[in-house]
Design a protein around this motif. Structure first.
Motif: not given
Length: 105
Positions: A6-15, A26-29
């Motif tokens: 869909l043209g999205l970049r997926y970044v997985h940062v579970p909290i 740090a990862k989210l920032t």
């Protein structure tokens, strides 16, 4: 894979509901500072963890005050007050500098 199609970049940062660790902050920032927006941040209910992660972006990327970011969590998302750890991170958590996030892999 579906996000990429869909043209999205997926970044997985579970909290967790209890709060966001320094590593997760740090990862989210880094994600907010270095990837092109707009950003879609989500969690299972869309009311608690996702809005807290988005609030980090408001503070780190947009320069919003912590009070404004917390008010937005409450007003627009309905983030429950029982998740004190999420609110505490936004209110007082250490946000990495641009130099610190640039140094992360």
């Amino acid at each position: 894979v579906a996000a990429e199609e869909l043209g999205l970049r997926y970044v997985h940062v579970p909290i967790q509901y209890k709060g966001i660790t320094r590593e997760e902050i740090a990862k989210l920032t880094k994600t907010f500072r270095e990837l092109e927006g707009p950003f879609y941040v989500h969690c299972f209910h869309g009311k608690h963890r996702g809005p807290a992660a988005a609030a980090l972006g408001r503070v780190a990327l947009d320069g919003a005050s912590r009070d404004i970011a917390i008010a937005e969590m409450r007003q627009y998302c309905g983030t429950a007050g029982i998740y004190e750890g999420l609110y505490r991170v936004i209110a007082k958590g250490s946000i990495p500098t641009e130099e610190e996030t640039a140094a992360l892999r």
